[in-house]
Design an enzyme around this catalytic site. Structure first.
Site, PDB file in Angstrom:
ATOM      1  N   GLY A  21       0.838  -1.184   0.000  1.00  0.00           N
ATOM      2  CA  GLY A  21       0.000   0.000   0.000  1.00  0.00           C
ATOM      3  C   GLY A  21       0.879   1.242   0.000  1.00  0.00           C
ATOM      4  O   GLY A  21       2.008   1.212   0.507  1.00  0.00           O
ATOM      5  N   CYS A  22       0.386   2.345  -0.560  1.00  0.00           N
ATOM      6  CA  CYS A  22       1.213   3.558  -0.625  1.00  0.00           C
ATOM      7  C   CYS A  22       1.469   4.133   0.765  1.00  0.00           C
ATOM      8  O   CYS A  22       2.590   4.552   1.072  1.00  0.00           O
ATOM      9  CB  CYS A  22       0.581   4.598  -1.548  1.00  0.00           C
ATOM     10  SG  CYS A  22      -1.138   4.999  -1.187  1.00  0.00           S
ATOM     11  N   ASN A  23       0.448   4.132   1.633  1.00  0.00           N
ATOM     12  CA  ASN A  23       0.664   4.584   3.006  1.00  0.00           C
ATOM     13  C   ASN A  23       1.582   3.610   3.747  1.00  0.00           C
ATOM     14  O   ASN A  23       2.443   4.030   4.532  1.00  0.00           O
ATOM     15  CB  ASN A  23      -0.671   4.676   3.750  1.00  0.00           C
ATOM     16  CG  ASN A  23      -1.584   5.732   3.197  1.00  0.00           C
ATOM     17  OD1 ASN A  23      -1.161   6.840   2.899  1.00  0.00           O
ATOM     18  ND2 ASN A  23      -2.856   5.408   3.042  1.00  0.00           N
TER      19      ASN A  23
END
Length: 342
Positions: free
Chosen positions: A148-150
């Site tokens: 995930g980007c986060n």
């Protein structure tokens, strides 16, 4: 000869970002583009900014001859992705950009994503795609699960500090500001211009964000005991970027040294001089990560600010970095483009 690439889910933001990056990649060539809902259209119709590239038209997945493909990127939503990947040839190299293969425990996947996993055997085969920390496993993998980007942003921040033992593992706060493109291209009322612009709001407050599953999995594995962080994302009315402000308990100079040692040889991660902090402007459109450390007025505490582009290093750039390793290409190939500024 350039490696032949297929992109499944090419009509979404991460699909378009893959095309943008591969367009100038010397070792890859786009051979097939799939987007079932837009099959039969050209990429120029879906994304006019790509019209100069002479790309193949969009088709359905079952129209692709995967016998001619070296690697496929799957840029579909979770649940859909596992169902499609499950039916692809078992010899095909795949980089999945969805959440479907990130969590090793099927029960954890169902807890965070709300549906049972339908490709359990493949889930066990998948390698977690945080390149800088799983490089050797990725090189030998057939299926890589993009982060995930986060989750990537938080791990670039916290992993070196856990490894160096320089912070209190029970005192970690991740405060993230996230661009709207992270929510995808599908129409949503809260993402309309009139709803989002000129405002700023927290979401998934109180520990409900799905990327917490990745933090729990990766930080606990690394520490050898359960680690839970406080994490609150905030939605910004901007197109690209994540800025993570992390609050940790530990000596600021020791934290700075831990980053400098961990990332000394990493081409995409820059540790700023002590006291400097980055902006999302500094990494926009690139595969780079900037990390800055500052001491707090309270002794024994530090603030770390991390910036990356959610569509590039947080997703599609990371995917290409992993694909380079899987295909025996130089890891940085096609990814050294300078950030866009202003």
């Amino acid at each position: 000869m350039a490696k032949q690439i297929a992109i499944i889910g090419a009509s979404g933001y991460t699909g378009a970002e893959l095309i943008r990056l591969i367009a100038t990649h010397p070792g890859m060539e786009i051979a097939a583009l799939a987007a079932n809902s837009k099959a039969g259209q050209s990429m120029a119709q879906v994304y006019p900014h790509l019209r100069h590239l002479g790309l193949p038209d969009l088709v359905t997945v079952d129209q692709i001859d995967f016998g001619q493909i070296d690697l496929a990127f799957c840029a579909l939503p979770h649940k859909t992705s596992q169902e499609v990947i499950r039916d692809l040839p078992k010899t095909l190299k795949i980089v999945d950009l969805s959440a479907d293969f990130r969590l090793r425990d099927a029960d954890e996947y169902e807890k965070w994503y709300g549906n049972p996993h339908s490709a359990i055997k493949m889930q066990a085969e998948a390698v977690y795609g945080l390149t800088e920390f799983y490089r050797d496993d990725i090189t030998a993998a057939r299926l890589v699960a993009g982060t995930g980007c986060n989750a990537a942003t938080g791990q670039f921040t916290i992993r070196p500090l856990i490894e160096a033992g320089v912070i209190d593992l029970d005192e970690i706060i991740l405060d993230m500001k996230c661009a709207v493109s992270g929510a995808g291209r599908s129409l949503k009322e809260n993402l309309l211009h009139a709803e989002l612009s000129e405002g700023y709001n927290a979401y998934a407050v109180g520990g409900t964000h799905r990327h917490l599953g990745e933090f729990d999995q990766e930080f606990s594995k690394l520490a050898g005991r359960p680690v839970q962080v406080q994490f609150t994302p905030h939605l910004l009315p901007v197109n690209r970027g994540i800025l993570c402000t992390s609050y940790v308990k530990g000596g600021a100079q020791a934290i700075q040294k831990a980053y400098e040692m961990a990332y000394a040889d990493e081409p995409f991660i820059s540790v700023l001089p002590f006291g400097e902090t980055p902006s999302t402007h500094h990494v926009r459109g690139s595969n780079f990560v900037h990390i800055g450390v500052a001491g707090d007025r309270i002794p024994g505490r530090a603030i770390v600010v991390t910036a990356l582009d959610n569509l590039c290093k947080g997703s599609s750039g990371q995917a290409i970095q992993n694909a380079n390793l899987m295909l025996g290409l130089p890891e940085t190939e096609g990814l050294m483009g300078v950030p866009l500024f202003p």
